[in-house]
Design an enzyme around this catalytic site. Structure first.
Site, PDB file in Angstrom:
ATOM      1  N   GLY A 191      58.232 -37.677 178.394  1.00  0.00           N
ATOM      2  CA  GLY A 191      56.929 -37.243 178.894  1.00  0.00           C
ATOM      3  C   GLY A 191      55.942 -38.399 178.850  1.00  0.00           C
ATOM      4  O   GLY A 191      56.308 -39.567 179.038  1.00  0.00           O
ATOM      5  N   ARG A 219      58.249 -34.501 165.874  1.00  0.00           N
ATOM      6  CA  ARG A 219      57.938 -33.551 164.802  1.00  0.00           C
ATOM      7  C   ARG A 219      59.152 -33.508 163.881  1.00  0.00           C
ATOM      8  O   ARG A 219      60.292 -33.633 164.358  1.00  0.00           O
ATOM      9  CB  ARG A 219      57.697 -32.142 165.357  1.00  0.00           C
ATOM     10  CG  ARG A 219      56.346 -31.948 166.022  1.00  0.00           C
ATOM     11  CD  ARG A 219      55.209 -31.889 164.991  1.00  0.00           C
ATOM     12  NE  ARG A 219      53.919 -31.663 165.623  1.00  0.00           N
ATOM     13  CZ  ARG A 219      53.068 -32.632 165.997  1.00  0.00           C
ATOM     14  NH1 ARG A 219      53.381 -33.894 165.815  1.00  0.00           N
ATOM     15  NH2 ARG A 219      51.905 -32.327 166.540  1.00  0.00           N
ATOM     16  N   GLU A 276      55.987 -31.789 155.662  1.00  0.00           N
ATOM     17  CA  GLU A 276      54.968 -32.797 155.304  1.00  0.00           C
ATOM     18  C   GLU A 276      53.908 -32.206 154.385  1.00  0.00           C
ATOM     19  O   GLU A 276      53.541 -31.047 154.554  1.00  0.00           O
ATOM     20  CB  GLU A 276      54.310 -33.332 156.586  1.00  0.00           C
ATOM     21  CG  GLU A 276      55.298 -34.081 157.438  1.00  0.00           C
ATOM     22  CD  GLU A 276      54.747 -34.454 158.820  1.00  0.00           C
ATOM     23  OE1 GLU A 276      53.537 -34.261 159.045  1.00  0.00           O
ATOM     24  OE2 GLU A 276      55.522 -34.914 159.651  1.00  0.00           O
ATOM     25  N   HIS A 312      53.125 -39.932 159.010  1.00  0.00           N
ATOM     26  CA  HIS A 312      52.595 -39.286 160.219  1.00  0.00           C
ATOM     27  C   HIS A 312      51.322 -40.011 160.700  1.00  0.00           C
ATOM     28  O   HIS A 312      50.255 -39.414 160.807  1.00  0.00           O
ATOM     29  CB  HIS A 312      52.307 -37.796 159.953  1.00  0.00           C
ATOM     30  CG  HIS A 312      52.239 -36.964 161.199  1.00  0.00           C
ATOM     31  ND1 HIS A 312      52.659 -35.655 161.255  1.00  0.00           N
ATOM     32  CD2 HIS A 312      51.781 -37.249 162.447  1.00  0.00           C
ATOM     33  CE1 HIS A 312      52.458 -35.177 162.471  1.00  0.00           C
ATOM     34  NE2 HIS A 312      51.932 -36.126 163.220  1.00  0.00           N
TER      35      HIS A 312
HETATM   36  P1  NAP Z   1      54.863 -34.334 177.029  1.00  0.00           P
HETATM   37  O1  NAP Z   1      54.223 -35.250 178.005  1.00  0.00           O
HETATM   38  O2  NAP Z   1      54.716 -32.864 177.197  1.00  0.00           O
HETATM   39  O3  NAP Z   1      56.424 -34.708 176.976  1.00  0.00           O
HETATM   40  C1  NAP Z   1      57.369 -33.944 176.325  1.00  0.00           C
HETATM   41  C2  NAP Z   1      58.743 -34.346 176.823  1.00  0.00           C
HETATM   42  O4  NAP Z   1      59.727 -33.650 176.039  1.00  0.00           O
HETATM   43  C3  NAP Z   1      58.990 -33.987 178.277  1.00  0.00           C
HETATM   44  O5  NAP Z   1      59.651 -35.058 178.904  1.00  0.00           O
HETATM   45  C4  NAP Z   1      59.911 -32.774 178.201  1.00  0.00           C
HETATM   46  O6  NAP Z   1      60.728 -32.729 179.353  1.00  0.00           O
HETATM   47  C5  NAP Z   1      60.700 -33.112 176.927  1.00  0.00           C
HETATM   48  N1  NAP Z   1      61.335 -31.967 176.294  1.00  0.00           N
HETATM   49  C6  NAP Z   1      60.773 -30.782 175.958  1.00  0.00           C
HETATM   50  N2  NAP Z   1      61.702 -29.969 175.408  1.00  0.00           N
HETATM   51  C7  NAP Z   1      62.860 -30.664 175.404  1.00  0.00           C
HETATM   52  C8  NAP Z   1      64.174 -30.350 174.986  1.00  0.00           C
HETATM   53  N3  NAP Z   1      64.491 -29.163 174.464  1.00  0.00           N
HETATM   54  N4  NAP Z   1      65.135 -31.309 175.122  1.00  0.00           N
HETATM   55  C9  NAP Z   1      64.831 -32.523 175.660  1.00  0.00           C
HETATM   56  N5  NAP Z   1      63.594 -32.869 176.081  1.00  0.00           N
HETATM   57  C10 NAP Z   1      62.632 -31.938 175.953  1.00  0.00           C
HETATM   58  O7  NAP Z   1      54.370 -34.627 175.553  1.00  0.00           O
HETATM   59  P2  NAP Z   1      53.823 -35.999 174.940  1.00  0.00           P
HETATM   60  O8  NAP Z   1      52.384 -36.126 175.198  1.00  0.00           O
HETATM   61  O9  NAP Z   1      54.737 -37.117 175.355  1.00  0.00           O
HETATM   62  O10 NAP Z   1      54.007 -35.676 173.363  1.00  0.00           O
HETATM   63  C11 NAP Z   1      55.269 -35.353 172.850  1.00  0.00           C
HETATM   64  C12 NAP Z   1      55.177 -34.909 171.405  1.00  0.00           C
HETATM   65  O11 NAP Z   1      54.995 -36.025 170.554  1.00  0.00           O
HETATM   66  C13 NAP Z   1      54.010 -33.993 171.023  1.00  0.00           C
HETATM   67  O12 NAP Z   1      54.205 -32.664 171.422  1.00  0.00           O
HETATM   68  C14 NAP Z   1      53.984 -34.146 169.518  1.00  0.00           C
HETATM   69  O13 NAP Z   1      54.846 -33.191 168.905  1.00  0.00           O
HETATM   70  C15 NAP Z   1      54.544 -35.556 169.289  1.00  0.00           C
HETATM   71  N6  NAP Z   1      53.509 -36.475 168.775  1.00  0.00           N
HETATM   72  C16 NAP Z   1      53.619 -36.982 167.528  1.00  0.00           C
HETATM   73  C17 NAP Z   1      52.646 -37.841 167.045  1.00  0.00           C
HETATM   74  C18 NAP Z   1      52.747 -38.435 165.678  1.00  0.00           C
HETATM   75  O14 NAP Z   1      51.708 -38.661 165.082  1.00  0.00           O
HETATM   76  N7  NAP Z   1      53.933 -38.760 165.199  1.00  0.00           N
HETATM   77  C19 NAP Z   1      51.542 -38.146 167.824  1.00  0.00           C
HETATM   78  C20 NAP Z   1      51.446 -37.611 169.091  1.00  0.00           C
HETATM   79  C21 NAP Z   1      52.450 -36.780 169.570  1.00  0.00           C
HETATM   80  P3  NAP Z   1      61.357 -31.347 179.879  1.00  0.00           P
HETATM   81  O15 NAP Z   1      60.250 -30.351 179.892  1.00  0.00           O
HETATM   82  O16 NAP Z   1      61.919 -31.687 181.233  1.00  0.00           O
HETATM   83  O17 NAP Z   1      62.447 -30.995 178.914  1.00  0.00           O
HETATM   84  C1  8YV Z   2      48.183 -36.260 164.501  1.00  0.00           C
HETATM   85  C2  8YV Z   2      49.943 -35.588 166.260  1.00  0.00           C
HETATM   86  O1  8YV Z   2      48.966 -35.978 163.425  1.00  0.00           O
HETATM   87  O2  8YV Z   2      48.824 -35.470 168.317  1.00  0.00           O
HETATM   88  C3  8YV Z   2      49.724 -35.035 167.623  1.00  0.00           C
HETATM   89  O3  8YV Z   2      50.500 -34.142 168.015  1.00  0.00           O
HETATM   90  O4  8YV Z   2      50.893 -35.272 165.619  1.00  0.00           O
HETATM   91  C4  8YV Z   2      49.010 -36.603 165.714  1.00  0.00           C
HETATM   92  O5  8YV Z   2      48.301 -37.257 166.659  1.00  0.00           O
HETATM   93  C5  8YV Z   2      47.181 -35.178 164.486  1.00  0.00           C
HETATM   94  O6  8YV Z   2      47.278 -34.248 165.478  1.00  0.00           O
HETATM   95  C6  8YV Z   2      45.791 -35.665 164.271  1.00  0.00           C
HETATM   96  O7  8YV Z   2      44.887 -34.634 164.338  1.00  0.00           O
END
Ligand code: NAP
Ligand code: 8YV
Length: 315
Positions: free
Chosen positions: A152, A231, A260, A278
């Protein structure tokens, strides 16, 4: 707008908390700390302010008859019961895009850190071990095969960076993205089998729980590294610890965990992991942008304007 009452369900970043406080009446986590006070004010709550780690359950939503909007400061909203919100016409917003760079940067940093053993190399210098001999040779990242589970917004930002490292890039999603120049694999297991580095960057929640399981880790193999910036729920953490302990995979770079901020001692003791708390979006610049967007969504809602970033289910 100060008469509008908002329940904050997390210790919010000052970049969100301060503008909120200036415009609304904020009740900070009262639902958790003072149930009697919460019961009295619940009928007046019109908004919930949350972060990406917050849980907003159907039970909580049901206790708030005047609730109109849940504004999450985070792109992930797997803790929010969106179906329950929608059934009450409560809109949910989040903060996509503004954090893509930082999260992608950290994914690359974790790949380099674990492959080149940067934490150990740093300690090697600090503890004077360099005086006794050189640091062991490590693994090259440039030119390696990168598999991205979830292509994504953030997954694509990781791919763009990986291109500069000359990596060959493949991915797994449910729907192929034929407009993108990367090889598609229909399952995480098939992708893992063809990857040196496997990065998980899907949403959390029921649809992706334990997507990276023992079978996927086996396919990744003893020279493969897992990076999780998605996650904790996306990876079967027990299976991962076992794979790391047995050398079934080479190592892992992890920013997120199953429970966490608790990280099992077995994981903390391992030398073939790099662990971060995180922090993928945790820069001043990005948290400011996230806070501004989360606040702007609330402002827009209560001014009768179009929401900036409702979650897909609420568009
Ligand atoms: P996004 O643009 O909605 O992208 C999500 C991607 O995951 C899409 O390509 C989707 O494609 C794919 N997906 C969904 N379900 C799937 C499955 N079962 N198997 C394989 N692929 C799957 O979201 P984003 O903005 O990139 O963010 C992604 C995630 O990163 C967030 O939801 C959050 O949980 C995590 N995140 C973590 C941090 C951190 O601090 N570590 C920070 C920001 C975000 P399809 O729908 O085609 O499957
Ligand atoms: C932060 C995140 O942990 O955007 C997310 O999904 O996991 C992180 O950016 C958090 O949401 C900060 O509020």
């Amino acid at each position: 707008m100060s008469a509008i009452e908002v329940l904050s369900v997390a210790k919010l970043s000052p970049f969100y908390q301060e503008p909120l406080q200036a415009s609304f009446t904020i009740h900070d986590r009262v639902h958790a700390t003072d149930p009697a006070a919460f019961a009295a004010l619940a009928p007046r709550i019109r908004a919930i302010a949350a972060d990406g780690n917050s849980r907003v359950s159907a039970e909580l939503i049901a206790q708030l008859p005047a609730l109109e909007i849940i504004s999450v400061m985070g792109v992930g909203y797997d803790g929010v019961d969106v179906a329950a919100a929608k059934s009450r016409n409560v809109v949910v917003t989040h903060t996509p895009d503004v954090l893509n760079d930082d999260v992608a940067d950290l994914a690359i940093a974790l790949m380099l850190s674990v492959a080149r053993a940067l934490p150990q190399a740093e300690q090697f210098v600090r503890t004077g071990q360099w005086e006794k001999g050189g640091f062991p040779l490590q693994r090259k990242m440039s030119g390696a095969r990168l598999g991205i589970v979830g292509l994504g917004r953030i997954g694509q930002a990781i791919a763009t960076r990986a291109e500069a490292f000359g990596m060959s890039i493949a991915y797994n999603t449910r729907q192929p993205r034929p407009n993108l120049p990367y090889r598609y694999f229909p399952s995480a297991k098939a992708l893992a089998a063809e990857s040196d580095f496997l990065v998980a960057i899907t949403p959390g929640g029921a649809g992706t729980r334990n997507l990276i399981n023992a079978e996927v880790l086996k396919a990744l193999g003893p020279r493969g590294y897992l990076i999780n910036v998605a996650r904790g729920s996306v990876v079967d953490q027990d299976a991962l610890i076992e794979a790391l302990e047995k050398g079934a995979i080479a190592g892992a770079g992890l920013d997120v965990f199953a429970d966490e901020p608790h990280v099992p001692e077995r994981l903390r003791k391992l030398s073939n992991v790099v662990l971060t708390p995180h922090i993928a979006s945790a820069t001043q610049e990005t948290r400011r942008a996230m806070g501004e967007l989360a606040y702007a969504n609330l402002q827009a809602h209560f001014s009768g304007k179009t929401l900036l970033s409702p979650v897909p289910e609420c568009r």
